[in-house]
Design an enzyme around this catalytic site. Structure first.
Site, PDB file in Angstrom:
ATOM      1  N   GLU A   1       0.743  -1.004   0.306  1.00  0.00           N
ATOM      2  CA  GLU A   1      -0.119  -0.293  -0.368  1.00  0.00           C
ATOM      3  C   GLU A   1       0.985   1.365   0.103  1.00  0.00           C
ATOM      4  O   GLU A   1       1.089   2.225   1.203  1.00  0.00           O
ATOM      5  CB  GLU A   1      -1.348   0.026   1.285  1.00  0.00           C
ATOM      6  CG  GLU A   1      -1.083   0.976   1.346  1.00  0.00           C
ATOM      7  CD  GLU A   1      -2.724   1.271   2.660  1.00  0.00           C
ATOM      8  OE1 GLU A   1      -3.149   2.170   2.624  1.00  0.00           O
ATOM      9  OE2 GLU A   1      -2.519   0.542   2.989  1.00  0.00           O
TER      10      GLU A   1
ATOM     11  N   LYS B   1      -3.138  -2.728  -3.230  1.00  0.00           N
ATOM     12  CA  LYS B   1      -3.249  -1.427  -2.760  1.00  0.00           C
ATOM     13  C   LYS B   1      -2.892   0.233  -2.992  1.00  0.00           C
ATOM     14  O   LYS B   1      -2.073   0.908  -2.160  1.00  0.00           O
ATOM     15  CB  LYS B   1      -4.078  -1.673  -0.770  1.00  0.00           C
ATOM     16  CG  LYS B   1      -4.843  -0.560  -0.284  1.00  0.00           C
ATOM     17  CD  LYS B   1      -5.522  -0.811   1.443  1.00  0.00           C
ATOM     18  CE  LYS B   1      -6.471   0.254   1.748  1.00  0.00           C
ATOM     19  NZ  LYS B   1      -6.941  -0.611   2.865  1.00  0.00           N
TER      20      LYS B   1
END
Length: 336
Positions: free
Chosen positions: A177, A219
């Site tokens: 992420e 992500k």
């Protein structure tokens, strides 16, 4: 675990019409959420709240996995059933946040580096034994005057790659992420440029660390103007800009991309995801990994009567999951 098993788990995480619920707030972060609605921040309330979320009836219709915090991974329902068993029995894959948050990047004022690599191999082994099958590590990139620096982007990409390699070594699918924050007065073009550079750096680092992309999930943050820019951008422009950025930097072999809500309103996060999927087909499934955008309405309802409002709060959680599950198919309607 073999790459085939990692790939199978990754594909299940982004199954059609399903996404990830992020309930991995640290004790400090959930304290702020609880304070905002007047709930005392103690272990029992945290446990009860996570039970409310994870035992929502029929949640697995639209939720494939949940990211947990260390405390939550070790907890059980009021009846003594481990949360991980509740999840796996209902077809929801347990995940775990493993980073130790952001800290100032020495020599680079205003920029941060995510820490937590020390001892990570042993922690991952334990998390696997406790039932986790994927993990998450969040890096933070801030846009401001003369930032982000190349050093900040490269340092965070390197940490994400080392984390991802350790995850796969220990049988967990890494969720990487690299969040480009909405904070700031930058325009959407600047966000696009920073996001593209960040993603290119990330995938270069993953390649250099022999991370198997077919067993990895991204992500991603959406391409948006800064919250204080005053710029109003149509849903379709956000969707088109985000897609163009992803297609320029993300390899097609990746099993899927899930988006963070990143400070957007619940409805905006859903609308942007829906618009992107309506513009498909794409090289990868596009789904969601929302935290606050999945929980906030339910938390407010629950806070009004902790003893009796669980069913109403769960109905809200299910409704948000359904909205975003439909958006992951490009079938959401604002009027629905």
């Amino acid at each position: 675990m073999s790459i085939e098993q990692l790939a199978e788990t990754a594909q299940a995480m982004v199954a059609a019409g399903k996404g990830i619920i992020a309930i991995d707030e640290s004790t400090g972060t959930i304290a702020k959420r609880f304070d905002g609605v007047g709930i005392p921040n103690n272990e029992e309330n945290r446990r009860a709240y996570r039970e409310l979320l994870l035992t929502t009836p029929n949640l697995s219709e639209y939720i494939s996995g949940a990211i947990l915090y260390d405390e939550t991974l070790r907890q059980s329902t009021r009846d003594g059933v481990p949360f991980t068993k509740v999840m796996t029995d209902n077809g929801i894959i347990p995940g775990i946040k493993v980073d130790k948050s952001t800290h100032p990047l020495a020599g680079f004022p205003g920029e941060v580096i995510t820490e937590g690599l020390d001892g990570l191999r042993d922690r991952l082994k334990e998390y696997y034994k406790l039932g986790a099958r994927f993990a998450k590590w969040r890096a933070v990139i801030t846009i401001g005057e003369d930032i982000p620096s190349g050093t900040c982007i490269e340092a965070n990409s390197h940490a994400l790659a080392r984390y991802a390699a350790l995850c796969q070594e220990n049988g967990l699918v890494p969720m990487v992420e690299p969040e480009v924050l909405m904070d700031g007065s930058h325009d959407i073009e600047t966000c696009y440029e920073v996001t593209e550079v960040t993603l290119r750096s990330l995938f270069d680092a993953l390649y250099n660390h022999n991370v198997m992309l077919e067993g990895t999930i991204l992500k991603a943050s959406m391409v948006l103007p800064g919250k204080s820019s005053g710029e109003k951008v149509p849903v379709e422009e956000v969707a088109a800009s985000t897609l163009m950025c992803l297609k320029s930097a993300v390899p097609a072999i990746l099993p899927g991309i899930v988006f963070l809500s990143g400070g957007q309103s619940d409805e905006d996060a859903t609308a942007h995801l829906d618009a992107m999927n309506r513009m498909g087909p794409h090289p990868w499934p596009l789904s969601f990994s929302y935290g606050r955008a999945m929980q906030q309405a339910a938390l407010k309802l629950w806070s009004e009567d902790l003893a009796n409002n669980v069913p109403r709060a769960q109905e809200t959680v299910y409704a948000r999951a359904k909205d975003n599950g439909l958006a992951a198919l490009g079938q959401w309607s604002k009027a629905a």
